[in-house]
Design an enzyme around this catalytic site. Structure first.
Site, PDB file in Angstrom:
ATOM      1  N   CYS A 381       0.836  -1.200   0.000  1.00 52.95           N
ATOM      2  CA  CYS A 381       0.000   0.000   0.000  1.00 52.95           C
ATOM      3  C   CYS A 381       0.875   1.257   0.000  1.00 52.95           C
ATOM      4  O   CYS A 381       1.455   1.597  -1.022  1.00 52.95           O
ATOM      5  CB  CYS A 381      -0.982  -0.036   1.172  1.00 52.95           C
ATOM      6  N   HIS A 507      -3.473  -5.103   0.147  1.00 50.47           N
ATOM      7  CA  HIS A 507      -3.010  -5.622   1.442  1.00 50.47           C
ATOM      8  C   HIS A 507      -3.046  -7.153   1.435  1.00 50.47           C
ATOM      9  O   HIS A 507      -4.012  -7.763   1.919  1.00 50.47           O
ATOM     10  CB  HIS A 507      -3.892  -5.082   2.571  1.00 50.47           C
ATOM     11  N   GLU A 509      -1.614  -9.248   3.257  1.00 55.44           N
ATOM     12  CA  GLU A 509      -1.539  -9.871   4.578  1.00 55.44           C
ATOM     13  C   GLU A 509      -2.882 -10.387   5.062  1.00 55.44           C
ATOM     14  O   GLU A 509      -2.943 -11.321   5.870  1.00 55.44           O
ATOM     15  CB  GLU A 509      -0.966  -8.889   5.612  1.00 55.44           C
TER      16      GLU A 509
END
EC number: 6.3.4.2
Length: 532
Positions: A381, A507, A509
């Site tokens: 990001c 993102h 994750e």
């Protein structure tokens, strides 16, 4: 008939209610039951999207774009399910809905009160999640601590649900702390007794008490808690500090917590098959290699601000038989002059997401160091946006190049507002949020990581790469390796002449799992190991 499990907490906050709820969910799922889970947060914010990470840790984003509590990350990782906006309920959301109904005239001129209107709305959020998922079991964690003023409507609502659906369909779990008084060499049950007394005064009798402790809980102590709290000693479950969080489901299973739950709820299900989970925990406890990752951010004093990033790194480490050692590097303390000294021992550098102008130059210095010195770099990001800014400044020679978020008057706005964001006034809930597809260019490191050319990832951003600079960037060696399917939005960039320098706008994750690491994280950790 859906069964309802409610998890409350006492004595102190941050006691592990979320991990307990997630671990129980894993056990029940592995017994063949369908499980969904939700978090009730008593704060008045509509969601945590505009809250400082110092206040609340990371903001976790679901597929449908909800900005939620970080506990939803635990739920998704442990149970391996994808949750949605109905999985996180706040006081702010509930009051907003009730006020909207009052303005619409839904209450027919009646006086709107906490009971029944707020409590009914809370109950509806539980029942709606049950209807939408048609799950066998719904687990609801109540944020905060019993005794907090903010929690009272939530506790009243879950008390009423027992009457609404029948006692055989509801189970209450209360998590408390048994402190160890070092000077006396004793563990004290009194705080637990008082917490349960407070809960019972509100009309809720816990069926199971989970006690958090540093030391083993003796049978004598369990008997004492059972006596004063009106449960069986077998229903007092010990939850000690673990070497890895992923051992908690196995610890609960060893104490037959899932059996106790099913007995209370009058459900029958085969024993949980946990072989794969045991293998995961064995692997986690016996990693043979180590790799050091420098995580450069401005919220590193509260590591929960980057919880999912840290977990995704660890998941990738498990895949490579490597323990991840994270250097939490405060970007406010990084300069061009000291960056080499700070980074000298790291095998890879990661710059995660973030907002605002504080400590930006420290992150850019870290990115330049990674690019010039061929250290594996992963940008997420803001970490992707600043990678393009650094490249524009130091490779293309565009003096003063910046993001319009940080420097609105910059001559070279490498990062700019999305067109659809330019007339938006409210900050909350207005970002580009949730799951979006990305098309990956063949022959790139991104394609090598994913093994496919079309992926879906979760986003949370307002600014985007400015395509006016795209041709210049690519000619100088920064490859646009993924875009939105229409080619309009840049999703991933990477360097052609670097061992591993990849940065993504989304993102990744948020979709990593302990037994299924996210692809870019996996390849980043692999590159860092090769850099040792």
């Amino acid at each position: 008939m859906t069964k309802y499990i409610f998890v409350t907490g006492g004595v102190v906050s941050s006691i592990g209610k979320g991990i307990t709820a997630a671990s129980l969910g894993r056990l029940l799922k592995n017994r063949g039951l369908s499980v969904t889970i939700q978090k009730f947060d008593p704060y008045i914010n509509v969601d945590p999207g505009t809250m400082s990470p110092y206040q609340h840790g990371e903001v976790y984003v679901t597929d449908d774009g909800a900005e939620t509590d970080l506990d939803l990350g635990h739920y998704e990782r442990f149970i391996d399910i994808n949750l949605n906006k109905y999985s996180n309920v706040t006081t702010g959301k509930v009051y907003s809905e009730v006020i909207k109904k009052e303005r619409r005239g839904d209450y027919l001129g009646g006086t709107v009160q906490v009971i029944p209107h707020i409590t009914n709305e809370l109950k509806d959020r539980v029942f709606r999640a049950a209807r939408m998922t048609n799950s066998d079991i719904i687990i609801t964690e109540i944020g905060g601590t019993v005794g907090d003023i903010e929690s009272l409507p939530f506790l009243e609502a879950i008390r009423q649900i027992k009457s609404d659906v029948g006692a055989e369909n509801v189970l209450y779990i209360h998590t408390t702390l048994i402190p160890y008084i070092k000077a006396a060499g004793e563990m004290k049950t009194k705080p637990t007794q008082h917490s349960v007394k407070e809960l019972r005064s509100l009309g809720i009798q816990p069926n199971i008490i989970v006690v958090r402790t540093e030391q083993p809980v003796s049978q004598e102590m369990k008997d004492k808690i059972a006596l004063f709290c009106d449960i069986k000693a077998s229903e007092v479950i010990e939850s000690r500090d673990e070497e890895t969080l992923y051992n908690v489901p196995l610890s609960l299973q060893k104490q037959k917590m899932d059996d106790i739950v099913l007995e209370h709820l009058q459900l029958e299900a085969p024993q949980a098959e946990m072989t794969d989970w045991k293998n995961l925990v064995h692997r986690v406890k016996n990693l043979s290699k180590k790799v050091r990752i420098g995580l450069v951010g401005k919220y590193v004093s509260l590591q929960d601000a980057y919880l999912s990033v840290a977990e995704a790194l660890r998941h990738a480490g498990y895949e490579h038989d490597a323990e991840i050692e994270i250097d939490w590097i405060d970007s406010e303390k990084v300069t061009k002059e000291n960056v080499a000294e700070i980074m000298k021992d790291v095998d890879g550098i990661l710059v995660p997401g973030g907002f605002g102008d504080r400590a930006i130059e420290g992150k850019i210095a870290a990115i330049e160091y990674a690019r010039v010195n061929k250290v594996p770099y992963f940008g997420i990001c803001l970490g992707m946006q600043l990678a393009t800014v650094e490249f524009a400044r130091n490779v293309l020679g565009l003096e003063g190049a910046h993001s319009a978020e940080i420097e609105p008057e910059t001559k070279h706005n490498i990062i700019d507002l999305l067109p659809e964001q330019k007339n938006i006034e409210n900050m909350g809930g207005t970002l580009r949020l949730g799951l979006y597809p990305a098309r990956i260019k063949q022959g790139t490191k991104a394609e090598a990581a994913y093994g496919t050319t079309l992926v879906e990832e979760r986003h949370r951003h307002r600014y985007e790469f400015n395509n006016e600079y795209r041709e210049q960037m690519e000619e100088a060696g920064m490859i646009v390796s993924a875009t939105s399917p229409d080619g309009r939005l840049v999703e991933v960039v990477e360097l052609a002449d670097h061992p591993w320098f990849v940065a993504c706008q989304y993102h990744p994750e948020f979709i990593s799992r302990p037994n299924r690491p996210q692809s870019l994280f996996k390849d980043f950790v692999g590159a860092a190991l090769n850099n040792k």
